[in-house]
Enzyme design. Structure first.
Site, PDB file in Angstrom:
ATOM      1  N   GLU A  91       0.848  -1.196   0.000  1.00  0.00           N
ATOM      2  CA  GLU A  91       0.000   0.000   0.000  1.00  0.00           C
ATOM      3  C   GLU A  91       0.881   1.243   0.000  1.00  0.00           C
ATOM      4  O   GLU A  91       2.028   1.205   0.466  1.00  0.00           O
ATOM      5  CB  GLU A  91      -0.902  -0.088   1.250  1.00  0.00           C
ATOM      6  CG  GLU A  91      -1.803   1.060   1.559  1.00  0.00           C
ATOM      7  CD  GLU A  91      -2.862   1.373   0.509  1.00  0.00           C
ATOM      8  OE1 GLU A  91      -2.468   1.672  -0.633  1.00  0.00           O
ATOM      9  OE2 GLU A  91      -4.056   1.360   0.847  1.00  0.00           O
ATOM     10  N   ASP A  92       0.356   2.338  -0.509  1.00  0.00           N
ATOM     11  CA  ASP A  92       1.136   3.576  -0.503  1.00  0.00           C
ATOM     12  C   ASP A  92       1.137   4.236   0.874  1.00  0.00           C
ATOM     13  O   ASP A  92       2.175   4.635   1.389  1.00  0.00           O
ATOM     14  CB  ASP A  92       0.640   4.549  -1.594  1.00  0.00           C
ATOM     15  CG  ASP A  92      -0.859   4.835  -1.529  1.00  0.00           C
ATOM     16  OD1 ASP A  92      -1.551   4.269  -0.654  1.00  0.00           O
ATOM     17  OD2 ASP A  92      -1.336   5.634  -2.366  1.00  0.00           O
ATOM     18  N   ASP A 119      -3.805   5.946   6.318  1.00  0.00           N
ATOM     19  CA  ASP A 119      -4.213   7.233   6.882  1.00  0.00           C
ATOM     20  C   ASP A 119      -5.234   6.949   8.000  1.00  0.00           C
ATOM     21  O   ASP A 119      -4.847   6.629   9.118  1.00  0.00           O
ATOM     22  CB  ASP A 119      -4.780   8.056   5.719  1.00  0.00           C
ATOM     23  CG  ASP A 119      -5.156   9.477   6.070  1.00  0.00           C
ATOM     24  OD1 ASP A 119      -5.151   9.821   7.253  1.00  0.00           O
ATOM     25  OD2 ASP A 119      -5.472  10.261   5.151  1.00  0.00           O
ATOM     26  N   ARG A 161       1.533  11.842  -9.344  1.00  0.00           N
ATOM     27  CA  ARG A 161       2.023  10.493  -9.024  1.00  0.00           C
ATOM     28  C   ARG A 161       3.429  10.292  -9.556  1.00  0.00           C
ATOM     29  O   ARG A 161       4.178   9.464  -9.073  1.00  0.00           O
ATOM     30  CB  ARG A 161       1.115   9.429  -9.652  1.00  0.00           C
ATOM     31  CG  ARG A 161      -0.300   9.392  -9.082  1.00  0.00           C
ATOM     32  CD  ARG A 161      -1.012   8.136  -9.578  1.00  0.00           C
ATOM     33  NE  ARG A 161      -2.460   8.210  -9.420  1.00  0.00           N
ATOM     34  CZ  ARG A 161      -3.115   7.873  -8.319  1.00  0.00           C
ATOM     35  NH1 ARG A 161      -2.462   7.439  -7.261  1.00  0.00           N
ATOM     36  NH2 ARG A 161      -4.427   7.955  -8.254  1.00  0.00           N
TER      37      ARG A 161
HETATM   38  P1  IMP Z   1      -7.374   5.613   4.593  1.00  0.00           P
HETATM   39  O1  IMP Z   1      -8.542   4.731   4.238  1.00  0.00           O
HETATM   40  O2  IMP Z   1      -7.859   6.902   5.237  1.00  0.00           O
HETATM   41  O3  IMP Z   1      -6.341   4.934   5.439  1.00  0.00           O
HETATM   42  O4  IMP Z   1      -6.737   6.102   3.256  1.00  0.00           O
HETATM   43  C1  IMP Z   1      -6.006   5.301   2.508  1.00  0.00           C
HETATM   44  C2  IMP Z   1      -5.891   5.784   1.075  1.00  0.00           C
HETATM   45  O5  IMP Z   1      -6.153   7.175   0.903  1.00  0.00           O
HETATM   46  C3  IMP Z   1      -4.461   5.612   0.655  1.00  0.00           C
HETATM   47  O6  IMP Z   1      -4.274   4.339   0.116  1.00  0.00           O
HETATM   48  C4  IMP Z   1      -4.275   6.711  -0.350  1.00  0.00           C
HETATM   49  O7  IMP Z   1      -4.649   6.241  -1.625  1.00  0.00           O
HETATM   50  C5  IMP Z   1      -5.195   7.796   0.093  1.00  0.00           C
HETATM   51  N1  IMP Z   1      -4.471   8.817   0.902  1.00  0.00           N
HETATM   52  C6  IMP Z   1      -4.482   8.965   2.239  1.00  0.00           C
HETATM   53  N2  IMP Z   1      -3.714   9.977   2.639  1.00  0.00           N
HETATM   54  C7  IMP Z   1      -3.160  10.484   1.508  1.00  0.00           C
HETATM   55  C8  IMP Z   1      -2.236  11.556   1.259  1.00  0.00           C
HETATM   56  O8  IMP Z   1      -1.737  12.268   2.151  1.00  0.00           O
HETATM   57  N3  IMP Z   1      -1.915  11.747  -0.050  1.00  0.00           N
HETATM   58  C9  IMP Z   1      -2.412  11.010  -1.074  1.00  0.00           C
HETATM   59  N4  IMP Z   1      -3.275   9.998  -0.876  1.00  0.00           N
HETATM   60  C10 IMP Z   1      -3.648   9.744   0.400  1.00  0.00           C
HETATM   61 MG    MG Z   2      -3.899   3.783  -1.669  1.00  0.00          MG
END
Ligand code: IMP
Ligand code: MG
Length: 186
Positions: free
Chosen positions: A106-107, A110, A172
């Site tokens: 995963e990137d 968050d 990206r």
């Molecule tokens: P989560 O569900 O809030 O944990 O978000 C996960 C997904 O949101 C990641 O896989 C990213 O694709 C995107 N994301 C969350 N934070 C960032 C950020 O700071 N920059 C770019 N994409 C983000």
């Molecule tokens: Mg992602």
């Protein structure tokens, strides 16, 4: 006219958080760690599109083991910089993972909502094991507990871009990870 900034307005005000060299060095460490931990076993890397594509490409070449690569597309964001909490699979794995050692690539984690959804979803497919490798972690924003087995870097509570991560679909292709030090472009 000479373009001093090939990304145009999109990358205006971006400060580098992790340089290309630092990312490369950290991924070499992660690859060595994964190679040690999985020695004697096969693994399946499951990349989460689209954000993982550069990380996955670099990481898999640092793992000295037989492995398979598969991808799935998840979407939670639209064009917003905060999670909507609504996650859907936009493109599924091409092969079953029953009995496999799965390592999710995963990137960034968050809120953790995406990872929670993905782990629950993959578990129903009866893998032998599922672990998580994330390039970035933003622990200050966590809403559900998420275990990251292999982590590149922790980041502060800022919207980060580059090296696979996008802002409104752009950026990206930045070779580094950065954050906006001023209001992002609209
Ligand atoms: P989560 O569900 O809030 O944990 O978000 C996960 C997904 O949101 C990641 O896989 C990213 O694709 C995107 N994301 C969350 N934070 C960032 C950020 O700071 N920059 C770019 N994409 C983000
Ligand atoms: Mg992602």
């Amino acid at each position: 006219m000479t373009m001093s900034n090939p990304m145009g307005d999109w990358s205006r005000g971006i400060e580098v958080l992790f340089s290309e060299d630092r990312i490369r060095a950290r991924i070499a460490e992660l690859g060595a760690e994964i190679t040690r931990d999985y020695a004697g076993r096969e693994l399946v890397l499951v990349g989460v599109l689209k954000g993982c594509f550069l990380f996955m490409a670099d990481l898999c070449r640092q793992i000295d083991l037989p492995l398979k690569c598969d991808f799935l597309g998840l979407s939670s964001y639209g064009d917003h910089t905060k999670s909507t909490g609504v996650i859907r699979i936009t493109s599924d794995l091409k092969r079953p993972i029953e009995g496999e050692n799965v390592l999710i690539v995963e990137d960034i984690v968050d809120s953790g909502l995406t990872m929670r959804y993905l782990l629950d979803n993959l578990q129903t497919r009866k893998p032998k094991e599922v672990k998580v490798c994330s390039l970035l972690d933003k622990p200050s924003r966590r809403r559900v507990e998420t275990k990251i087995d292999y982590l590149g870097f922790s980041v502060p509570d800022a919207f980060v871009v580059g090296y696979g991560l996008d802002y409104k679909g752009r950026l990206r292709n930045l070779p580094y990870v950065g954050h906006f030090s001023e209001e992002p472009p609209d």
